[in-house]
Design an enzyme around this catalytic site. Structure first.
Site, PDB file in Angstrom:
ATOM      1  CB  CYS A  57       2.085  -2.554  13.475  1.00 33.06           C
ATOM      2  SG  CYS A  57       2.457  -2.163  11.879  1.00 33.06           S
ATOM      3  CB  CYS A  71       6.910  -5.687   8.652  1.00 34.02           C
ATOM      4  SG  CYS A  71       8.101  -5.034   9.643  1.00 34.02           S
ATOM      5  CG  LEU A 108      11.102   5.699  22.214  1.00 35.55           C
ATOM      6  CD1 LEU A 108      12.336   4.767  22.159  1.00 35.55           C
ATOM      7  CD2 LEU A 108      11.314   6.835  23.081  1.00 35.55           C
ATOM      8  CG  HIS A 109       5.678   2.972  19.363  1.00 32.14           C
ATOM      9  ND1 HIS A 109       5.129   3.956  18.956  1.00 32.14           N
ATOM     10  CD2 HIS A 109       6.360   2.221  18.475  1.00 32.14           C
ATOM     11  CE1 HIS A 109       5.401   3.867  17.435  1.00 32.14           C
ATOM     12  NE2 HIS A 109       5.978   3.020  17.287  1.00 32.14           N
ATOM     13  CB  CYS A 129       5.266  -3.438  16.214  1.00 28.61           C
ATOM     14  SG  CYS A 129       7.110  -3.119  15.788  1.00 28.61           S
ATOM     15  N   GLY A 179       6.651  -2.129   6.246  1.00 25.70           N
ATOM     16  CA  GLY A 179       8.005  -2.851   6.440  1.00 25.70           C
ATOM     17  C   GLY A 179       8.787  -2.031   7.282  1.00 25.70           C
ATOM     18  CD  GLU A 180      13.137  -0.964  10.396  1.00 25.87           C
ATOM     19  OE1 GLU A 180      11.949  -0.499  10.951  1.00 25.87           O
ATOM     20  OE2 GLU A 180      13.868  -0.111   9.953  1.00 25.87           O
ATOM     21  CB  CYS A 188       2.826   7.172   3.448  1.00 24.91           C
ATOM     22  SG  CYS A 188       3.452   6.056   4.699  1.00 24.91           S
ATOM     23  CD  GLU A 222      -3.113  -0.860   2.025  1.00 23.35           C
ATOM     24  OE1 GLU A 222      -4.368  -1.301   1.476  1.00 23.35           O
ATOM     25  OE2 GLU A 222      -2.925  -0.514   3.080  1.00 23.35           O
ATOM     26  CB  CYS A 275       0.130   5.530  11.399  1.00 20.29           C
ATOM     27  SG  CYS A 275       0.682   7.273  11.010  1.00 20.29           S
TER      28      CYS A 275
HETATM   29  N1  SAH Z   1       9.082  -0.047  10.354  1.00 15.04           N
HETATM   30  C1  SAH Z   1       8.987   1.193  10.539  1.00 15.04           C
HETATM   31  C2  SAH Z   1       8.079   2.101   9.388  1.00 15.04           C
HETATM   32  C3  SAH Z   1       6.696   1.629   9.188  1.00 15.04           C
HETATM   33  S1  SAH Z   1       5.553   2.154  10.500  1.00 15.04           S
HETATM   34  C4  SAH Z   1       8.798   1.932  11.688  1.00 15.04           C
HETATM   35  O1  SAH Z   1       8.542   0.976  12.709  1.00 15.04           O
HETATM   36  O2  SAH Z   1       9.107   2.864  11.910  1.00 15.04           O
HETATM   37  C5  SAH Z   1       5.090   3.640  10.475  1.00 15.04           C
HETATM   38  C6  SAH Z   1       4.769   4.285  11.956  1.00 15.04           C
HETATM   39  O3  SAH Z   1       3.446   3.791  12.131  1.00 15.04           O
HETATM   40  C7  SAH Z   1       5.407   3.727  13.054  1.00 15.04           C
HETATM   41  O4  SAH Z   1       5.814   4.669  13.971  1.00 15.04           O
HETATM   42  C8  SAH Z   1       4.670   2.741  13.727  1.00 15.04           C
HETATM   43  O5  SAH Z   1       5.070   2.444  14.964  1.00 15.04           O
HETATM   44  C9  SAH Z   1       3.514   3.372  13.473  1.00 15.04           C
HETATM   45  N2  SAH Z   1       2.271   2.345  13.690  1.00 15.04           N
HETATM   46  C10 SAH Z   1       2.004   1.210  13.340  1.00 15.04           C
HETATM   47  N3  SAH Z   1       0.893   0.725  13.647  1.00 15.04           N
HETATM   48  C11 SAH Z   1       0.173   1.815  14.243  1.00 15.04           C
HETATM   49  C12 SAH Z   1      -1.149   1.897  14.878  1.00 15.04           C
HETATM   50  N4  SAH Z   1      -1.985   0.841  14.526  1.00 15.04           N
HETATM   51  N5  SAH Z   1      -1.771   2.986  15.184  1.00 15.04           N
HETATM   52  C13 SAH Z   1      -0.666   3.891  14.927  1.00 15.04           C
HETATM   53  N6  SAH Z   1       0.498   3.936  14.397  1.00 15.04           N
HETATM   54  C14 SAH Z   1       0.957   2.900  14.355  1.00 15.04           C
END
Ligand code: SAH
Length: 373
Positions: free
Chosen positions: A126, A119, A228-229, A123, A173-174, A112, A99, A347
């Protein structure tokens, strides 16, 4: 006799950065200025047919047509949100789909872009992680997304002006797990003969692959965002399993090294707001003290839910309290506006059921074919 090579044997010129393009023409016995000419046709004029490259001789155009191609991913679906956000589901070889999302704002237009099909990082919050991992995208497939978006948006907005002003490697993806292809793609995005974006208009977002953050510094110094989260290792291990390999301490050191090389840069830290998980006021205080150690800004992302997930989005008042604590501690903080959630383009929602939808698209095609027969 002019034998056409099968498409897969041709070189997709979208995947060649300037040195690779020069090498390609050198191998054909051509001068290196051909590389810049052809790159401009492809990326700036938006041409994907060699016949339209009018400053290239007929014989070279024919030679190019038999050994090279300019092929972008094909479109499975194209949706427009009420807020102007546009999302595409794109098909790439191997029965896979990715996407891509365009987010228009008053002063910029952000694309984006995806770097992998699925991936590996998994996480916990995600959607992409939930679908598993299929493969890395190659450079042409990454650059092809930008090319395609530029072409389609020029039609939508009826102008060739810079509609895509910013690119964020924040799709599926990462990106640092697909290092070489992503770096080559970002170099093409920056090249004056490519899309000509300045490096601060390209942002790479990573979950924190520490050695590759250092490598990025050498290869392609774009803006860095880090997912970071969580403000401590115990919680981050749970949310971002990669943290077990590269804990917060090591990650922040890599970020310090990244910004040290440029006297103005800050790292953006993304922090998804999950109700009752990482949104306690104590977490805000912990995060604030971590942020004192790196030139940084924090982007709070309201969690975007998707099917089958138990997490909930923190309330607005919770998010605002969290933000106030950070601000009071002198941290620069913004709350990300959720865009395109009516078309699941927000996101973390990307391609949660891609395999399913790919199959759906296949079934649709089959049905159409049956109707015709
Ligand atoms: N792998 C990379 C890039 C992809 S994710 C990374 O981890 O940064 C892009 C962003 O969206 C990241 O900050 C990710 O943590 C966030 N993200 C993933 N799932 C989400 C969700 N369900 N709600 C809000 N943000 C989310």
């Amino acid at each position: 006799m002019n034998i056409q090579l099968a498409s897969s044997e041709k070189t997709n010129l979208l995947g060649l950065d300037r040195p690779a393009m020069e090498a390609f023409f050198a191998e054909m016995g051509e001068k290196s200025f051909r590389a810049t000419q052809v790159m401009k046709w492809i990326h700036q004029v938006g041409v994907n047919d060699f016949e339209q490259m009018t400053n290239i001789s007929k014989s070279l155009r024919a030679a190019l047509a038999s050994s090279a191609e300019i092929t972008v991913p094909s479109i499975l679906s194209d949706e427009l949100s009420e807020d102007g956000t546009r999302k595409w589901l794109l098909s790439v070889p191997g029965k896979s789909a990715i996407e891509m999302v365009f987010i228009p704002e008053e002063s910029r237009g952000t694309l984006c872009v995806s770097s992998q099909v699925g991936c590996t990082l998994n996480c916990s919050f995600c959607a992409t992680g939930k679908q598993g991992y299929n493969r890395n995208l190659n450079t042409a497939e990454i650059v092809g997304q930008v090319w395609l978006a530029k072409t389609l948006l020029a039609q939508q907005y009826q102008t060739d002006d810079r509609i895509v002003s910013n690119v964020v490697m924040m799709g599926m993806g990462e990106p640092l797990m697909n290092f070489d292809n992503v770096v080559a793609a970002m170099n093409i995005m920056q090249d004056d003969c490519g899309f000509g974006l300045s490096r601060r208009r390209i942002t790479l977002s990573t979950a924190g692959v520490v050695p590759q953050i250092d490598a990025l510094l050498e290869a392609c110094h774009v803006s860095l965002a880090v997912s970071l989260h969580a403000p401590n290792d115990e919680l981050r291990n749970e949310l971002v399993p990669l943290n077990r390999k590269y804990p917060i301490d090591e990650l922040l050191s890599a970020c310090r090294r990244y910004v040290a090389s440029s006297n103005r840069a800050k790292v953006t830290f993304e922090y998804v707001m999950l109700e009752g998980i990482n949104d306690d006021l104590e977490h805000a205080h912990q995060l604030a003290s971590l942020m004192q150690t790196v030139p940084s800004k924090v982007n709070l992302i309201p969690f975007n839910p998707f099917e089958g997930i138990d997490y909930k989005r923190s309330s607005n008042s919770r998010i605002n309290r969290f933000k106030d604590i950070l601000q009071d501690a002198g941290v620069i903080v913004t709350v990300r506006k959720t865009r395109g959630d009516d078309i699941e383009a927000a996101c973390g929602q990307l391609a949660g059921d891609v395999m399913d939808r790919t199959r759906r698209a296949e079934r649709f095609r089959q049905k159409q074919a049956e109707k015709i027969q």
